[in-house]
Design a protein around this motif. Structure first.
Motif, PDB file in Angstrom:
ATOM      1  N   ASP A 168       4.397   0.561  96.178  1.00  0.00           N
ATOM      2  CA  ASP A 168       3.874   1.814  95.637  1.00  0.00           C
ATOM      3  C   ASP A 168       3.928   1.753  94.125  1.00  0.00           C
ATOM      4  O   ASP A 168       4.993   1.828  93.536  1.00  0.00           O
ATOM      5  CB  ASP A 168       4.684   2.994  96.150  1.00  0.00           C
ATOM      6  CG  ASP A 168       4.060   4.341  95.809  1.00  0.00           C
ATOM      7  OD1 ASP A 168       3.227   4.407  94.870  1.00  0.00           O
ATOM      8  OD2 ASP A 168       4.410   5.332  96.455  1.00  0.00           O
ATOM      9  N   GLU A 169       2.773   1.625  93.500  1.00  0.00           N
ATOM     10  CA  GLU A 169       2.762   1.471  92.053  1.00  0.00           C
ATOM     11  C   GLU A 169       2.888   2.800  91.318  1.00  0.00           C
ATOM     12  O   GLU A 169       3.086   2.816  90.110  1.00  0.00           O
ATOM     13  CB  GLU A 169       1.538   0.705  91.586  1.00  0.00           C
ATOM     14  CG  GLU A 169       0.228   1.376  91.853  1.00  0.00           C
ATOM     15  CD  GLU A 169      -0.932   0.503  91.410  1.00  0.00           C
ATOM     16  OE1 GLU A 169      -1.132   0.374  90.201  1.00  0.00           O
ATOM     17  OE2 GLU A 169      -1.607  -0.045  92.289  1.00  0.00           O
ATOM     18  N   ASP A 170       2.806   3.926  92.032  1.00  0.00           N
ATOM     19  CA  ASP A 170       2.874   5.237  91.382  1.00  0.00           C
ATOM     20  C   ASP A 170       4.227   5.926  91.515  1.00  0.00           C
ATOM     21  O   ASP A 170       4.436   6.973  90.914  1.00  0.00           O
ATOM     22  CB  ASP A 170       1.791   6.151  91.963  1.00  0.00           C
ATOM     23  CG  ASP A 170       0.398   5.626  91.665  1.00  0.00           C
ATOM     24  OD1 ASP A 170       0.194   5.111  90.543  1.00  0.00           O
ATOM     25  OD2 ASP A 170      -0.467   5.708  92.545  1.00  0.00           O
TER      26      ASP A 170
ATOM     27  N   VAL B   3      18.325  -4.318  86.948  1.00  0.00           N
ATOM     28  CA  VAL B   3      17.226  -3.525  87.469  1.00  0.00           C
ATOM     29  C   VAL B   3      15.942  -4.297  87.205  1.00  0.00           C
ATOM     30  O   VAL B   3      15.668  -4.676  86.070  1.00  0.00           O
ATOM     31  CB  VAL B   3      17.173  -2.134  86.811  1.00  0.00           C
ATOM     32  CG1 VAL B   3      15.945  -1.369  87.272  1.00  0.00           C
ATOM     33  CG2 VAL B   3      18.445  -1.352  87.104  1.00  0.00           C
ATOM     34  N   VAL B   4      15.185  -4.542  88.256  1.00  0.00           N
ATOM     35  CA  VAL B   4      13.904  -5.222  88.114  1.00  0.00           C
ATOM     36  C   VAL B   4      12.896  -4.186  87.626  1.00  0.00           C
ATOM     37  O   VAL B   4      12.616  -3.210  88.311  1.00  0.00           O
ATOM     38  CB  VAL B   4      13.448  -5.865  89.446  1.00  0.00           C
ATOM     39  CG1 VAL B   4      12.048  -6.447  89.305  1.00  0.00           C
ATOM     40  CG2 VAL B   4      14.441  -6.942  89.870  1.00  0.00           C
ATOM     41  N   LEU B   5      12.388  -4.414  86.425  1.00  0.00           N
ATOM     42  CA  LEU B   5      11.454  -3.481  85.795  1.00  0.00           C
ATOM     43  C   LEU B   5      10.004  -3.880  86.014  1.00  0.00           C
ATOM     44  O   LEU B   5       9.109  -3.045  85.909  1.00  0.00           O
ATOM     45  CB  LEU B   5      11.735  -3.399  84.299  1.00  0.00           C
ATOM     46  CG  LEU B   5      13.151  -2.985  83.912  1.00  0.00           C
ATOM     47  CD1 LEU B   5      13.341  -3.099  82.414  1.00  0.00           C
ATOM     48  CD2 LEU B   5      13.455  -1.587  84.413  1.00  0.00           C
TER      49      LEU B   5
ATOM     50  N   ILE C 217       4.746  -2.956  86.973  1.00  0.00           N
ATOM     51  CA  ILE C 217       5.823  -2.410  86.150  1.00  0.00           C
ATOM     52  C   ILE C 217       6.275  -1.131  86.845  1.00  0.00           C
ATOM     53  O   ILE C 217       5.440  -0.365  87.351  1.00  0.00           O
ATOM     54  CB  ILE C 217       5.343  -2.099  84.700  1.00  0.00           C
ATOM     55  CG1 ILE C 217       4.970  -3.382  83.954  1.00  0.00           C
ATOM     56  CG2 ILE C 217       6.404  -1.323  83.919  1.00  0.00           C
ATOM     57  CD1 ILE C 217       6.128  -4.315  83.644  1.00  0.00           C
ATOM     58  N   ARG C 218       7.582  -0.898  86.862  1.00  0.00           N
ATOM     59  CA  ARG C 218       8.098   0.333  87.483  1.00  0.00           C
ATOM     60  C   ARG C 218       7.375   1.549  86.931  1.00  0.00           C
ATOM     61  O   ARG C 218       7.131   1.652  85.735  1.00  0.00           O
ATOM     62  CB  ARG C 218       9.593   0.486  87.192  1.00  0.00           C
ATOM     63  CG  ARG C 218      10.487  -0.187  88.182  1.00  0.00           C
ATOM     64  CD  ARG C 218      11.927  -0.048  87.775  1.00  0.00           C
ATOM     65  NE  ARG C 218      12.322   1.338  87.560  1.00  0.00           N
ATOM     66  CZ  ARG C 218      13.365   1.912  88.138  1.00  0.00           C
ATOM     67  NH1 ARG C 218      14.124   1.220  88.969  1.00  0.00           N
ATOM     68  NH2 ARG C 218      13.673   3.159  87.868  1.00  0.00           N
ATOM     69  N   ALA C 219       7.047   2.473  87.813  1.00  0.00           N
ATOM     70  CA  ALA C 219       6.272   3.656  87.437  1.00  0.00           C
ATOM     71  C   ALA C 219       6.940   4.445  86.313  1.00  0.00           C
ATOM     72  O   ALA C 219       6.251   4.967  85.429  1.00  0.00           O
ATOM     73  CB  ALA C 219       6.064   4.546  88.658  1.00  0.00           C
TER      74      ALA C 219
ATOM     75  N   ARG D 151       8.639   3.341  83.886  1.00  0.00           N
ATOM     76  CA  ARG D 151       8.749   2.564  82.651  1.00  0.00           C
ATOM     77  C   ARG D 151       7.391   2.188  82.066  1.00  0.00           C
ATOM     78  O   ARG D 151       7.323   1.502  81.049  1.00  0.00           O
ATOM     79  CB  ARG D 151       9.581   1.295  82.904  1.00  0.00           C
ATOM     80  CG  ARG D 151      11.025   1.553  83.335  1.00  0.00           C
ATOM     81  CD  ARG D 151      11.820   2.335  82.306  1.00  0.00           C
ATOM     82  NE  ARG D 151      11.988   1.618  81.057  1.00  0.00           N
ATOM     83  CZ  ARG D 151      12.978   0.777  80.792  1.00  0.00           C
ATOM     84  NH1 ARG D 151      13.908   0.561  81.685  1.00  0.00           N
ATOM     85  NH2 ARG D 151      13.023   0.169  79.629  1.00  0.00           N
ATOM     86  N   ARG D 152       6.316   2.639  82.690  1.00  0.00           N
ATOM     87  CA  ARG D 152       4.985   2.328  82.164  1.00  0.00           C
ATOM     88  C   ARG D 152       4.760   3.038  80.842  1.00  0.00           C
ATOM     89  O   ARG D 152       5.291   4.116  80.601  1.00  0.00           O
ATOM     90  CB  ARG D 152       3.911   2.735  83.159  1.00  0.00           C
ATOM     91  CG  ARG D 152       3.927   1.828  84.344  1.00  0.00           C
ATOM     92  CD  ARG D 152       2.594   1.788  85.049  1.00  0.00           C
ATOM     93  NE  ARG D 152       2.849   1.226  86.358  1.00  0.00           N
ATOM     94  CZ  ARG D 152       2.867   1.915  87.479  1.00  0.00           C
ATOM     95  NH1 ARG D 152       2.581   3.185  87.483  1.00  0.00           N
ATOM     96  NH2 ARG D 152       3.140   1.314  88.612  1.00  0.00           N
ATOM     97  N   GLY D 153       3.955   2.423  79.995  1.00  0.00           N
ATOM     98  CA  GLY D 153       3.650   3.010  78.699  1.00  0.00           C
ATOM     99  C   GLY D 153       4.666   2.674  77.626  1.00  0.00           C
ATOM    100  O   GLY D 153       4.536   3.107  76.492  1.00  0.00           O
ATOM    101  N   SER D 154       5.661   1.862  77.986  1.00  0.00           N
ATOM    102  CA  SER D 154       6.724   1.521  77.028  1.00  0.00           C
ATOM    103  C   SER D 154       6.550   0.126  76.431  1.00  0.00           C
ATOM    104  O   SER D 154       7.409  -0.330  75.687  1.00  0.00           O
ATOM    105  CB  SER D 154       8.093   1.615  77.724  1.00  0.00           C
ATOM    106  OG  SER D 154       8.185   0.637  78.758  1.00  0.00           O
ATOM    107  N   GLY D 155       5.458  -0.554  76.783  1.00  0.00           N
ATOM    108  CA  GLY D 155       5.222  -1.898  76.263  1.00  0.00           C
ATOM    109  C   GLY D 155       5.716  -3.013  77.159  1.00  0.00           C
ATOM    110  O   GLY D 155       5.513  -4.190  76.852  1.00  0.00           O
ATOM    111  N   LEU D 156       6.358  -2.659  78.265  1.00  0.00           N
ATOM    112  CA  LEU D 156       6.891  -3.692  79.163  1.00  0.00           C
ATOM    113  C   LEU D 156       5.793  -4.521  79.814  1.00  0.00           C
ATOM    114  O   LEU D 156       5.944  -5.730  79.988  1.00  0.00           O
ATOM    115  CB  LEU D 156       7.780  -3.073  80.242  1.00  0.00           C
ATOM    116  CG  LEU D 156       9.115  -2.513  79.782  1.00  0.00           C
ATOM    117  CD1 LEU D 156       9.830  -1.849  80.953  1.00  0.00           C
ATOM    118  CD2 LEU D 156       9.969  -3.587  79.161  1.00  0.00           C
ATOM    119  N   GLY D 157       4.696  -3.892  80.187  1.00  0.00           N
ATOM    120  CA  GLY D 157       3.601  -4.632  80.808  1.00  0.00           C
ATOM    121  C   GLY D 157       3.008  -5.651  79.859  1.00  0.00           C
ATOM    122  O   GLY D 157       2.747  -6.801  80.240  1.00  0.00           O
TER     123      GLY D 157
END
Length: 157
Positions: free
Chosen positions: A20-22, A67-69, A95-97, A99-105
């Motif tokens: 579940d990506e959301d 924690v797998v991000l 990327i964990r829902a 944590r998105r938008g933080s530059g991790l992707g």
């Protein structure tokens, strides 16, 4: 952040990301089936495949848990085109829902691209479902071009 090959211990967290990506799913709630075990073992045994994770590093509470991000799979494909260079196929990018938008992707993709470059790949390619328009804009921001139309044929067992 730590970028590394996934271990068997990471498998429930990776499956939670893929399920579940959301929503952030608790990895403890994930049932790891025999097919998952076989696929994970096959990826690990194949020098042309890597399941990679981005983690938050060792827990600050002294526990060994991370924690797998984020995760992705890299598959290295030999070919005669491009002067015989390998290409890297990127799959299962998540990327964990929360944590998105933080530059991790972007960091996950940068690290994967560097890994492919270090291996001598001349190209990194990926496919993305047509309905994932936000992901398409993300990949384009990273420099990926919409260069081909993809096709799939589902095979029934």
């Amino acid at each position: 952040m730590i970028f590394r090959e996934a271990t068997r211990q990471d498998l429930p967290a990776v499956l939670a990301l893929l399920a579940d990506e959301d929503t952030v799913l608790d990895p403890a709630s994930i049932v790891v089936g025999e097919a998952h075990e076989r696929a994970f073992a096959a990826i690990g045994a194949d020098p042309r495949n890597e399941m990679l994770v981005l983690t938050d590093g060792p827990s600050r509470t002294g526990e060994a848990d991370e924690v797998v991000l984020g995760c992705l799979q890299l598959t290295y494909i030999p070919g005669l085109g491009r002067g015989g260079q390998e290409r890297a196929l990127v799959e299962a990018v998540r990327i964990r829902a929360d944590r998105r938008g933080s530059g991790l992707g972007a960091e996950l993709m940068r690290l994967a691209t560097e890994r492919a470059r270090a291996r001598g790949c001349g190209l990194v390619q990926l496919t993305s479902s047509k309905r994932r328009t936000v992901a398409h804009r993300f990949y384009e921001r990273l420099g990926f071009a919409r260069s081909h139309e993809g096709f799939k044929l589902h095979l029934e067992p």
